[in-house]
Design a protein around this motif. Structure first.
Motif, PDB file in Angstrom:
ATOM      1  N   MET A 154      38.826 -31.225  29.773  1.00 44.19           N
ATOM      2  CA  MET A 154      37.963 -31.508  31.656  1.00 44.19           C
ATOM      3  C   MET A 154      37.086 -31.104  31.896  1.00 44.19           C
ATOM      4  N   GLU A 155      37.075 -29.926  32.093  1.00 44.91           N
ATOM      5  CA  GLU A 155      36.620 -28.656  32.672  1.00 44.91           C
ATOM      6  C   GLU A 155      34.956 -28.684  31.749  1.00 44.91           C
ATOM      7  N   VAL A 156      35.811 -28.619  30.148  1.00 48.37           N
ATOM      8  CA  VAL A 156      34.948 -29.026  29.427  1.00 48.37           C
ATOM      9  C   VAL A 156      33.760 -29.895  29.545  1.00 48.37           C
ATOM     10  N   SER A 157      34.293 -30.286  29.667  1.00 47.15           N
ATOM     11  CA  SER A 157      33.590 -31.653  29.017  1.00 47.15           C
ATOM     12  C   SER A 157      32.563 -32.418  30.499  1.00 47.15           C
ATOM     13  N   TYR A 158      32.637 -32.229  31.247  1.00 48.39           N
ATOM     14  CA  TYR A 158      32.126 -31.585  32.715  1.00 48.39           C
ATOM     15  C   TYR A 158      30.808 -30.858  32.310  1.00 48.39           C
ATOM     16  N   SER A 159      31.112 -29.638  32.138  1.00 51.96           N
ATOM     17  CA  SER A 159      30.310 -28.894  31.994  1.00 51.96           C
ATOM     18  C   SER A 159      29.166 -28.896  31.030  1.00 51.96           C
ATOM     19  N   LEU A 160      29.486 -29.503  30.019  1.00 50.98           N
ATOM     20  CA  LEU A 160      29.158 -30.132  28.346  1.00 50.98           C
ATOM     21  C   LEU A 160      28.480 -31.801  29.044  1.00 50.98           C
TER      22      LEU A 160
END
Lengths: 612, 209, 380
Positions: C84-90
């Protein structure tokens, strides 16, 4: 890795193999508080001395878990940027993301390695915690999540301000700094955390956070509107303000544990940028805002068209009073015109500030010297109130031997001559006595004239203070002076002006042992054995100024109360004489923004006096 | 399939605007009435079998809803995001359930959260918010923060340390709800603001007391 | 629906009756309910009842600064928060036009794969529990805890790492971390035999799982099934390989598949994937020390950080399948719209209803868990 095929049926006996676990030694974990890992986001601790109450933690908190609490026992110091607000944390809302830690400008708030907090029954009060250095349960757990250079969220470094190269600026009086571009200004403004410490520190309480925000949003007109709420000398202050705000800026703090290099927002340059990029017509329009159209029928005289006098005049004119300003010199601005060289404050910028002020209905009578051309009594009779704001235009003398020679001059007198366009031949060599900004101003002006006329700079500044923290002039003034080829001799006290056959040949200085006595009074001690001689055609004294109060007349001088050589005033600038107020440098010491603040204060008081 | 032939298929829609964002992302903008045709085309002729998501965006200032259909091709390894806008006042659109079964979930979600009715969608009924009867809450004109303020109370705390500070003349100075306002920063810490606040409420009291 | 508001529907004279399972069914991650119409032990129709975990995250995110959302996103899927964190950041990075430094990308992969291991361990236990076997659950959760210890070590949080930030990661790995990780991987591999004995070669479990909840490849594609569930039907699709993000294209890993599409296939795929994740982490351990450089690309002061107008659809492969964040910015200091496309939104509603039909009541929980459905991804 062992493959398991889809078709494998497995065996009913396989799980029984795990009965071997009964033969293994059981793993036992003791049930006791154990510290978490080294960067665990546990409970908050807050170093009360590092914390400045800027409330950035409260703003970044995504769960609205932080309340700012006023702690009366903490001493507030607006000039140093310290408030008595400290964060309290609602652990019913906190999500332990540690953004508050990562944004804290001073690395005051941190987290421990403590895991557990719970309470009995309905005692939910224990979830509202006021973190101190000791942690939630006073158990002194080691620190967990603290700020690192990587995790720091703030943009610490200023956008660099371009300026002319020393060789390009040394033979002229053009403004040294380039100013920001729009892009740089927006970036610089984006660094602001909107803590408002600058506003508290500013003597005029300029709404710096608001205009920085407006600049960030690209709305320069609104920025100028914010400025004119508190300062009609925004062009001047955008260039030469002593920027107390930047000293209080929460981004200017450095701490040895966390962030090592942090620079305050360039509030002054942002102000300069906004003022330069809004048209004069628009600024005039903005300045009109809040002006009443009802005439009060009262009239006020202001003596001295400097920042204090004109600010007061600006305010009073907007409140419907008739205001007349008397100025002894041919142009307005006071010290900002006749004391500050053009390379720091171009005259056209000052002219614009004054034009805006006069546009709201302030009338200035130039070349009228009160006491000579018009008497104090006459002004008193014609007006309901009088403001005395004549500044400090008399240079003080060192009174050392030889200082009465005509080649020993006062900095203020010289500085006044330069913009007046007097034909002035610069001496080939000069020594300046003094270490403040005025000393730098005259030294740098002199260097420019020397370069123009003689193609060679030979200026020596002899200052009592040692370079470094205690030096009086701004760091940038010192570094720019050095770049321009000026020699600064620090910790040198003037011994005597050497006169040979009535002609000045130079200055002798001695080493300074101490400047203040043990009671903190000014009483320099010298080492007379360390004597130096500096040959010079001119010695310039820049050690301070005083007010020329002869215009008051003998009777008034006697009637007034005095406080150590200055007219005694109360908090609102009112003197012991009912109809007379005094403001600006002559009562508060030399500083533009203080003068502006003083002008407002006096104007407010006069307005309530006139309309009571 | 080459990029050219994919472009050729897309260009069968007259009013299409194609943006190649990067190798595996194509954004297309179409008029609402050609969206279904577009999806039929790319599903039938270009193997875009997987409807990854349908997103609704409320452009309240334009008075429009934007519907975004994210469709992936397992063969081309490429995602097409098809954007279209519909009138916000007449929030109706045709379902794509016949083409993509997952549309059932997304359309039902959008119906519930934005109030866009999908004609022909099998289950235009309540889903997640079974006990909610207000405005579709994802619409921009639904102010959830105001709703929360009206509906729920802030916890009242009165711990000993706060009592002590209050006795000394301090106490709560800036409440979190004063400053947060959905993340809009309002400076409440300057003396000017604090003096103003002091006039409005007595410092040192608990929360909603 | 609140249980107290539920009213059983009288079904007249037929043999059918309706029951309500949930919302605290032990076999379900998080709160979720099903209304089942049964004929004897056979499900005639299953209707999902979502909404117990609806917290309005998408709406909340519209009201919070870009950086404040970092603390929200991991909460959308508790067992597997890292994607979730990575996807949002990406997504935010794509709109801003920046990339995380290479070292940060490797660290993100490390976090993602560790998270995948933790999630799969959780699922093994949960899946076994739905068949009445509780020991794998204790084991799974205990071993997951060891992974969480490592999360605590390098991210500062056990479950919600809040470790990513648009532009990179928040802090450097602590000293000696890679050795610790290496030990953990050794340990997990050493546990393989135990798990196989207890679960994967346990005849009781194999027979319970085989043939339950069969999903054909065609149905899977039709219902938008992704992730291990799709791979269990024979389609070797993995976002990491086919729509690569971060540095996944520099890593070597297999995509385990099975053909039958039943609960047994699905858990086998997960078992194999767990070891693929270990394989990936070993590559990270070998490579990471040689990758020097910063771990963050600077972003503006988060209190006045406007992301330029734009939109991005960032997909990652979570332990459950294709996870995507569609983020729209109007140039402001907060997202204009964030849409979370959780893989379970496809698995837990239509697919589950489809598979429940005709199943026996005792298999319903197993079907749901074998799909690894995570209800908060539905509710958001």
């Amino acid at each position: 890795m062992k493959k398991i095929d889809y078709r494998d049926k497995g065996s009913i006996l396989n799980p029984l193999k795990n009965l071997q676990f009964f033969a293994r030694k059981p793993i036992t974990e003791k049930l006791e508080p154990r510290p978490a890992s080294a960067s665990y986001r546990g409970f908050h601790i807050n170093d009360m001395d590092l914390c400045i109450g800027c409330s950035s933690c409260q703003k970044i908190c995504d769960n609205a878990a932080i309340t700012m609490v006023e702690v009366p026992s903490i001493k507030e110091d607006a000039a140093k940027g310290i408030r008595n607000l400290r964060p309290a944390i609602d652990y019913g809302r906190c999500c332990w993301c540690a953004l508050c830690v990562d944004i804290c400008p001073t690395s005051a708030i941190e987290m421990t390695r403590e895991y557990v907090h719970t309470c009995d029954g309905d005692d939910t009060d224990s979830y509202f915690v006021f973190p101190s250095e000791n942690g939630i349960h006073d158990l002194k757990f080691a620190k967990g999540w603290t700020k690192t250079e990587d995790s720091d969220l703030l943009d610490r470094i200023r956008r660099p301000m371009g300026e002319m190269k020393p060789e390009a600026r040394i033979n002229n009086f053009d403004e040294v700094v380039d100013g920001f571009t729009m892009e740089m200004a927006v970036e610089e403004a984006s660094r602001c955390v909107d803590c408002g410490l600058c506003e508290d520190a500013c003597p005029a309480h300029m709404h710096a956070p608001n205009y920085i925000r407006s600049i960030y949003e690209g709305n320069l007109e609104q920025a100028v509107e914010w400025m004119y709420e508190t300062n009609p000398f925004s062009h001047v202050c955008g260039r030469v303000c002593t920027h107390i705000c930047e000293d209080a800026c929460s981004l200017g703090r450095v701490d040895e544990n966390g962030v090592k290099n942090s620079q305050p927002i360039a509030i002054r340059w942002l102000k300069r940028f906004a003022m330069d990029n809004v048209s004069k017509a628009t600024i005039k329009h903005i300045a009109q805002k809040g002006k009443t159209h009802i005439k009060s029928g009262k009239s006020v005289a202001v003596i001295g068209a400097g920042p204090a006098g004109l600010t007061a005049a600006f305010d009073l004119a907007k409140k419907g009073h008739r205001v007349t300003v008397y100025e002894a010199l041919p142009k307005a601005g006071g010290m900002t015109r006749y004391g500050i060289p053009n390379y720091r404050l171009p005259e056209d910028r000052l002219d614009q500030d004054i034009e805006v002020i006069t546009s709201v209905g302030v009338k200035i009578n130039y070349n009228v010297r009160v006491g000579t051309d018009i008497s104090m009594q006459q002004i008193h009779q014609e007006n309901d109130a009088v403001i005395l704001a004549i500044g400090l235009h008399n240079g003080r003398s060192t009174r050392i031997s030889g200082s009465d020679n005509k080649a020993v001059v006062k900095a203020v007198d010289l500085l006044r001559m330069i913009p007046q366009g007097d034909k002035f031949i610069a001496p080939k060599s000069a020594v300046v006595i003094g270490g403040g900004n005025v000393a730098m101003d005259i030294a740098r002006s002199m260097a420019r004239l020397q370069m123009k006329q003689h193609n060679k700079v030979n200026v020596v500044v002899s200052a009592l203070e040692a370079l470094g923290n205690s030096f009086l002039a701004d760091d940038e003034e010192v570094s720019e002076s050095l770049e321009e080829g000026i020699t600064i001799l620090d910790s040198r006290g003037p011994k005597q002006c050497v006169i040979s056959k009535g002609r000045l040949t130079g200055l002798e200085t001695v080493n300074v042992l101490s400047i203040f006595d043990n009671k903190g009074r000014f009483s320099p001690k010298y080492d007379n054995s360390d004597l130096q001689y500096h040959p010079a055609e001119m010695v310039i004294e820049a050690i301070g100024q005083s007010a020329d109060i002869t215009l008051l007349g003998k009777d008034l001088i006697e009637e007034l109360d005095w406080d150590r050589g200055r007219i005694k005033i109360n908090d609102n600038g009112s003197t012991s004489v009912e109809w007379l107020w005094s403001a600006g440098d002559m009562v508060k010491g030399p500083d533009v923004i203080n003068a502006v603040a003083d002008g407002h204060r006096v104007a407010n008081d006069i307005d309530s006096y006139l309309t009571r | 399939m080459s990029l050219e032939s994919l472009n050729e298929i897309l260009n069968k829609i007259n009013t299409i605007k194609i943006t190649h964002k990067h190798k595996r992302r194509i954004r297309v903008d179409v008029k609402a009435d050609s969206l279904t045709t577009l999806l039929e085309l790319i599903k039938g002729q270009a193997s875009f079998l997987h409807l990854s998501a349908i997103t609704c965006v409320d452009w309240i200032e334009d008075n429009q809803f934007e519907l975004v259909y994210h469709v992936w091709s397992y063969e081309e390894n490429c995602l097409i995001s098809a954007h279209t806008r519909i009138d916000r006042d007449d929030a109706k659109f045709v379902t794509v359930y016949d083409l993509y079964k997952p549309a059932d979930f997304f359309e039902r979600d959008i119906y519930e959260m934005y109030g866009v009715f999908f004609i022909g969608s099998p289950r235009m009924e309540k889903f997640i918010l079974t006990e909610w009867f207000g405005m579709p809450p994802m619409r921009k004109d639904f102010d959830s923060e105001a709703y929360v303020q009206e509906t729920f109370n802030w916890t009242e705390y009165n711990p000993d340390w706060l009592q002590e500070l209050s006795d000394q003349g301090g106490g709560i100075a800036i409440k979190p709800e004063d400053i947060r306002l959905s993340g809009t920063l309002h400076n409440k810490a300057t003396h000017r603001e604090r003096e103003k606040a002091k006039k409005e409420h007595v410092v040192g009291k608990g929360w909603k007391s | 629906m609140r249980p107290e508001n539920y009213q059983a529907v009288p079904l007249g004279d037929s043999n059918e009756y309706e029951i309500f399972i949930g919302p605290n069914h032990p076999g379900i991650e998080g709160n979720y309910a099903l209304k089942l119409i049964l004929d004897g032990d056979t499900v005639v129709k299953g209707t999902t009842d979502a909404g117990y975990l609806h917290r309005g995250f998408e709406k909340l995110m519209e009201g919070r600064l870009w950086i404040q959302n970092l603390a929200i996103v991991p909460r959308i899927c508790v067992p597997d928060p890292a994607p979730m964190e990575v996807s949002y950041s990406l997504a935010v990075e794509e709109i801003m036009g920046i990339d995380a430094p290479i070292r940060a990308q490797w660290i993100r992969v490390l976090q993602l794969e560790l998270s995948r291991i933790a999630a799969h361990l959780f699922t093994f236990g949960g899946h076994a529990a739905t068949t009445g076997m509780y020991t794998p659950m204790y084991w799974g959760v205990a071993d997951r805890d060891l992974v969480l210890d490592l999360f605590e070590d390098f991210t500062g949080g056990r479950v919600y790492s809040i470790y990513n930030i648009p532009g990179g990661v928040r802090r450097e790995l602590p000293e000696g971390f890679l050795e610790k990780l290496s030990h953990l991987l050794d340990y997990l591999e050493s546990r393989q035999n135990d798990y196989d004995n207890l679960l994967f070669t346990n005849q009781i479990f194999v027979q319970r799982a085989k043939g339950v909840g069969v999903l054909s490849k065609e149905d899977a594609l039709e219902y938008g099934v992704t992730g291990p569930n799709l791979r269990a039907c024979g389609l070797a699709f993995d976002v990491r390989r086919d729509d690569p993000y971060l540095i996944y294209d520099q890593l070597e890993f297999d995509i385990p598949t099975q053909q039958k599409g039943d609960a047994w296939s699905r858990i086998l795929v997960r078992r194999d994937e767990l070891f693929q994740s270990i394989h990936i982490l070993r590559q990270v351990i070998a490579k990471l020390p040689s990758i020097k450089g910063p771990i963050r690309t600077a972003i503006p002061n988060p209190l006045s950080w406007n992301v330029p107008a734009g939109e991005a659809y960032a997909r990652v492969e979570s332990s459950k399948g294709e996870l995507a964040y569609y983020v729209v910015s109007d140039g402001g200091d907060k997202p204009y719209r964030v849409h979370v496309r959780g893989p379970s939104s496809m698995h837990a509603v239509q697919t589950l209803e489809f598979l429940a039909k005709g199943a026996r009541i005792e298999d319903v929980a197993q079907i749901m868990f074998s799909l690894d459905a995570c209800p908060p991804e539905v509710d958001r």
